[in-house]
Write an enzyme that holds these catalytic residues in place. Sequence first.
Site, PDB file in Angstrom:
ATOM      1  N   ASP A 203       7.439   2.242 -18.990  1.00  0.00           N
ATOM      2  CA  ASP A 203       9.002   1.878 -19.218  1.00  0.00           C
ATOM      3  C   ASP A 203       9.336   2.359 -20.644  1.00  0.00           C
ATOM      4  O   ASP A 203       9.080   1.898 -21.509  1.00  0.00           O
ATOM      5  CB  ASP A 203       9.049   0.135 -19.387  1.00  0.00           C
ATOM      6  CG  ASP A 203      10.464   0.003 -19.442  1.00  0.00           C
ATOM      7  OD1 ASP A 203      11.191   0.279 -18.704  1.00  0.00           O
ATOM      8  OD2 ASP A 203      10.999  -0.734 -20.306  1.00  0.00           O
ATOM      9  N   GLU A 204      10.165   3.466 -20.368  1.00  0.00           N
ATOM     10  CA  GLU A 204      10.422   4.420 -21.539  1.00  0.00           C
ATOM     11  C   GLU A 204       9.354   5.800 -21.225  1.00  0.00           C
ATOM     12  O   GLU A 204       8.336   5.760 -20.669  1.00  0.00           O
ATOM     13  CB  GLU A 204      10.453   4.012 -22.908  1.00  0.00           C
ATOM     14  CG  GLU A 204      11.208   2.933 -23.395  1.00  0.00           C
ATOM     15  CD  GLU A 204      12.859   3.191 -23.047  1.00  0.00           C
ATOM     16  OE1 GLU A 204      13.075   4.423 -22.810  1.00  0.00           O
ATOM     17  OE2 GLU A 204      13.389   2.324 -22.759  1.00  0.00           O
TER      18      GLU A 204
END
Length: 254
Positions: A203-204
């Site tokens: 996530d990122e």
Amino acid sequence: MKRSAAVSVASKPSSGHSSKNPPISAKTEYLALLAELDRRRRSNQLAAYKPYRRQAEFHAAGAINRERLFMAGNQLGKTRAGGAEWAMHLTGRYPAWWQGKVFDTPVRLWAAGVTGEGTRDNPQRVLVGPPQQQAAWGTGMIPADAIRQTIMGRNVPGAIDSVVVRHGGGGDVQAGESVLSFKSFEKGREKWQGETLHGVWFDEEPPLDIYSEGLTRTNATGGITIVTFTPLLGMSDVVLLFLSAGEVERMGKG
């Protein structure tokens, strides 16, 4: 006639409420029912998840692709989509509309962000619930009744190291246990070595070496990687992995 009517009304036993208003006990039961429905909704967010078109396409692509990228602007449901899919794999609770990757057995998954704080505030929050309110853990995408154990991390307040999740079960089938662990990119590639996993969720946008190491963790199981982020680093090495030559050329001309 008027006197008789007045006497009749005066002598009628009082019920304590008008016919237009329900009795206090009925109101209490109704409010209790609403509270219970709200509790069930909050403790099973996964059941209410209905993806919009781009989210649905992202999920469905997992049926034939080991590596997937959901790249979009802020507040467009990227992390929510990642959390919903991870909760399905962890619990084995796939909805009727699901067309993506399916695991038939308990899984070992990672979810990771840039820093420990970022992992806590994004994937952990979406999967488990508000980090600062342990009483509300179980209001994320992993249903409350599926969370068997949480093991706390050491360095970041409110951060969870791992979660043991009930997988499947029902009838004569005994439930198994999946394990979700939280990681961060800042720890470096060495902290990503050794494990055999069914999936890694970034996530990122991760550095290329971290992404490569995460993908390697899934090779033995034929597992998956998903990446969800807003493109802040431009045409990075990780983004290029997911684009065809034609797409890169078109973006360059644009």
